[in-house]
Design an enzyme around this catalytic site. Structure first.
Site, PDB file in Angstrom:
ATOM      1  N   ASP A 173      32.094  30.528  33.747  1.00 38.93           N
ATOM      2  CA  ASP A 173      33.385  31.003  33.261  1.00 38.93           C
ATOM      3  C   ASP A 173      34.534  30.206  33.876  1.00 38.93           C
ATOM      4  OD1 ASP A 173      31.808  32.859  32.056  1.00 38.93           O
ATOM      5  OD2 ASP A 173      32.891  34.616  32.780  1.00 38.93           O
TER       6      ASP A 173
ATOM      7  N   LYS B 169      27.670  36.575  33.367  1.00 37.09           N
ATOM      8  CA  LYS B 169      26.857  37.053  32.243  1.00 37.09           C
ATOM      9  C   LYS B 169      25.369  37.068  32.566  1.00 37.09           C
ATOM     10  CE  LYS B 169      30.830  37.088  30.529  1.00 37.09           C
ATOM     11  NZ  LYS B 169      31.426  36.444  31.707  1.00 37.09           N
TER      12      LYS B 169
ATOM     13  N   SER C 172      39.213  37.937  32.789  1.00 38.79           N
ATOM     14  CA  SER C 172      38.382  37.651  33.946  1.00 38.79           C
ATOM     15  C   SER C 172      38.552  38.775  34.954  1.00 38.79           C
ATOM     16  CB  SER C 172      38.816  36.325  34.575  1.00 38.79           C
ATOM     17  OG  SER C 172      38.337  36.214  35.890  1.00 38.79           O
TER      18      SER C 172
END
Length: 559
Positions: free
Chosen positions: A84, A127, A474
């Protein structure tokens, strides 16, 4: 006690009509004796391109050694990951949330196709963990998770740093409040080595939720990446999975609705990421447990926010580790009646039994406030509804930003346009920045908005503007922000009809988010046909946009 220890692998290892399978297993070095033993799939999400994951293949080797020490068979396989932090603010971020389902699908595929009797997942970035949880719920075979651990803090000019420091440094640079030399110094020193982002961002939030769910060993959420404790945890994995197999203790025997309530309460106390809402909804679906946005609203309303952890606070997960870690927090919560202590865990003991004798929080620490002296008497996760979000929205309101914001809409049809507008100085005090067409279908992929929120914070506008989106945030985001607005603009949700200059009110006390307009006028506005930006997507993103559900249901793809 399980009647047989290898109920799945025996289909290929013991069946005399499967000689080719047995020949191939001999080829990888297994003996006839090995073929009589349970086979444990070790699912590593390790890859070189991300500090969160760069060390996970090494941890997988340690786990395999631990399994081998009990003379059982551990076999490593790999799956994908998306960083990310690296993809943030680019088109690559659109692949982040979809990667959760690819990870789940690949773990489920390998364990089923290879007929493994159990699974140990080695996870690191955001994830990986929910992906592994999804697979565990679907497979329902003895399983546990080893979290790769938090990164050590960086340092520049005597200030502790993490990855969000780099994003916020950009905002400071654009606002001319930081020199080029210091900007480069922050970037060069923010991430000093292996481990997941150091604050109570999504990785540490989900690791904490996993410990509360009972699916990792005690201290697994807070043992740092490069610590001796993390290596010891890997060395203990073999015995832990052996006991799970022998006792036929499976994920669905452990995880219940009360387990999810424990997880939500813990992340509320810790000030965890809004992404946990998406992920826990999806995981509950995989476990066939009824969990809704209303459960988050209920638990947040009755649970205090206690942790002075980044992004809203000043401490990192490593600081908490040095003061007892997640077990110390859970012991305190058990004592305050904030957790269901009778929930089962992978140790074969209940939550209360696991944490009965752990060291509590130190008296001199100020990372975790007492229940009598909370940072906020109720939770930071607020589920908002109103004419802008009839299907619900998720806000992260710690109280430091205030609890009510009313301002003027500044609308952008996508994150990149918003980033450009912020860089040009278009955002003024009192604005509500609206970023739309970034939902799970419209993004596609529901990208995170850390770059614009960090730029706003870096520009000194964090308490002066709000930001709302059908995208997500985030775990490093802070400020007055609302995401997951449902239905999303791409599905002709209300956000598609907002115009520059509209008055918007966000109320985290009444839990509402609305355009301040007469209902008749608003309904007339919605008779227009919104002009959607073109999204030229193909391949996996196109497939995802056709399958994915609303954020209010966890962005699941297997409805």
């Amino acid at each position: 006690m399980a009647k047989e220890l290898n109920p799945y692998s025996k289909a290929v290892t013991q069946d005399p009509t499967q000689p080719a399978a047995q020949a191939m297993l001999h080829a990888i070095g297994l003996s006839d004796e090995d073929l009589e033993k349970p086979q444990i799939g070790i699912a590593s999400t390790g890859f070189e391109g991300n500090p969160c994951n760069m060390h996970l293949n090494d941890l997988a080797v340690e786990v395999k050694k631990s399994i081998k020490s009990y003379e059982w068979v551990g076999l490593i396989f790999n799956t994908i990951g998306v960083s990310d932090g690296i993809s943030m603010g680019t088109n690559g971020m659109r692949y982040s949330l979809p990667s959760r389902d690819i990870i789940a699908d690949s773990m489920e595929t390998v364990v089923n196709a290879q007929a493994y009797d159990a699974m140990i997942a080695i996870t690191g970035c955001d994830k990986n963990m929910p992906g592994a949880l999804l697979a565990m719920g679907r497979l329902n075979r003895p399983s546990l998770i080893i979290y790769g651990g938090t990164i050590a803090p960086g340092c520049h000019n005597g200030e502790k740093l993490d990855v969000v420091s780099a994003f916020e440094a950009l905002g400071k640079k654009q606002a001319n409040t930081i020199s080029e030399e210091d900007f480069k110094g922050v970037v060069a020193n923010a991430c000093p080595g292996p481990g997941a982002c150091g604050g109570m961002y999504t990785a540490n939030t989900m690791a904490s939720a996993i410990e509360a769910l009972g699916l990792c060993l005690p201290y697994g959420a807070s043992n740092p990446a490069q610590s001796a404790e993390k290596r010891k945890e890997c060395a203990e994995a073999g015995l832990a999975i052996k006991k799970l197999i022998e006792n036929d203790l499976k994920p669905r025997d452990i995880v219940t609705k009360k387990s999810f309530e424990n997880a939500i309460r813990l992340i509320t106390v810790l000030g965890g990421s809004t992404n946990a809402v998406l992920h826990l909804l999806a995981v509950a679906n995989a476990f066939e447990i009824d969990l809704t946005l209303e459960d988050f609203a209920r638990i947040s309303a009755e649970t205090p926010y206690l942790a002075d952890l980044k992004p809203s606070g000043k401490y990192l997960m490593e600081d908490l580790h040095q003061n007892g870690g997640i077990p110390a927090v859970m012991k305190m919560m058990l004592g305050e009646g904030l957790l269901h202590g009778d929930c089962m865990t992978i140790t074969g003991k209940t939550l209360a039994e696991n944490y009965k004798d752990v060291q509590g929080l130190g008296e001199k620490q100020d990372i975790i406030h007492s229940v009598k002296n909370p940072i906020k008497s109720s939770g930071h996760l607020r589920i908002l509804k109103g004419n802008l979000a009839p299907g619900g929205a998720v806000a992260k309101i710690t109280g430091k930003e205030g609890e009510i914001f009313e301002g003027t809409a500044r609308v952008y049809d996508g994150e990149f346009l918003a980033n450009d507008g912020i860089a040009r100085g278009e955002i003024k005090e009192g604005d509500v920045v609206v970023i739309r067409y970034e939902g799970p279908k419209g993004g596609p992929g529901m990208p995170e908005m850390l770059k614009p929120t960090a730029a706003i914070m870096g520009a000194g506008l964090g308490k002066k503007v709000a930001l709302i989106t059908d995208g997500r945030f985030s775990g490093g985001t802070h400020g007055f922000v609302v995401g997951h607005i449902s239905p999303e603009a791409f599905d002709n949700g209300a956000l598609a009809y907002v115009e520059n200059g509209d008055r918007i009110r966000i109320d985290a006390v009444e839990n509402s988010i609305s355009v301040l307009m007469e209902e008749e006028e608003w309904e007339k506005r919605k008779e227009q046909t919104p002009i959607k930006p073109e999204r030229n997507v193909s391949g996996s993103l196109r497939k995802y946009s056709k399958l994915v559900s609303s954020a209010s249901f966890g962005c699941i793809t297997d409805l």
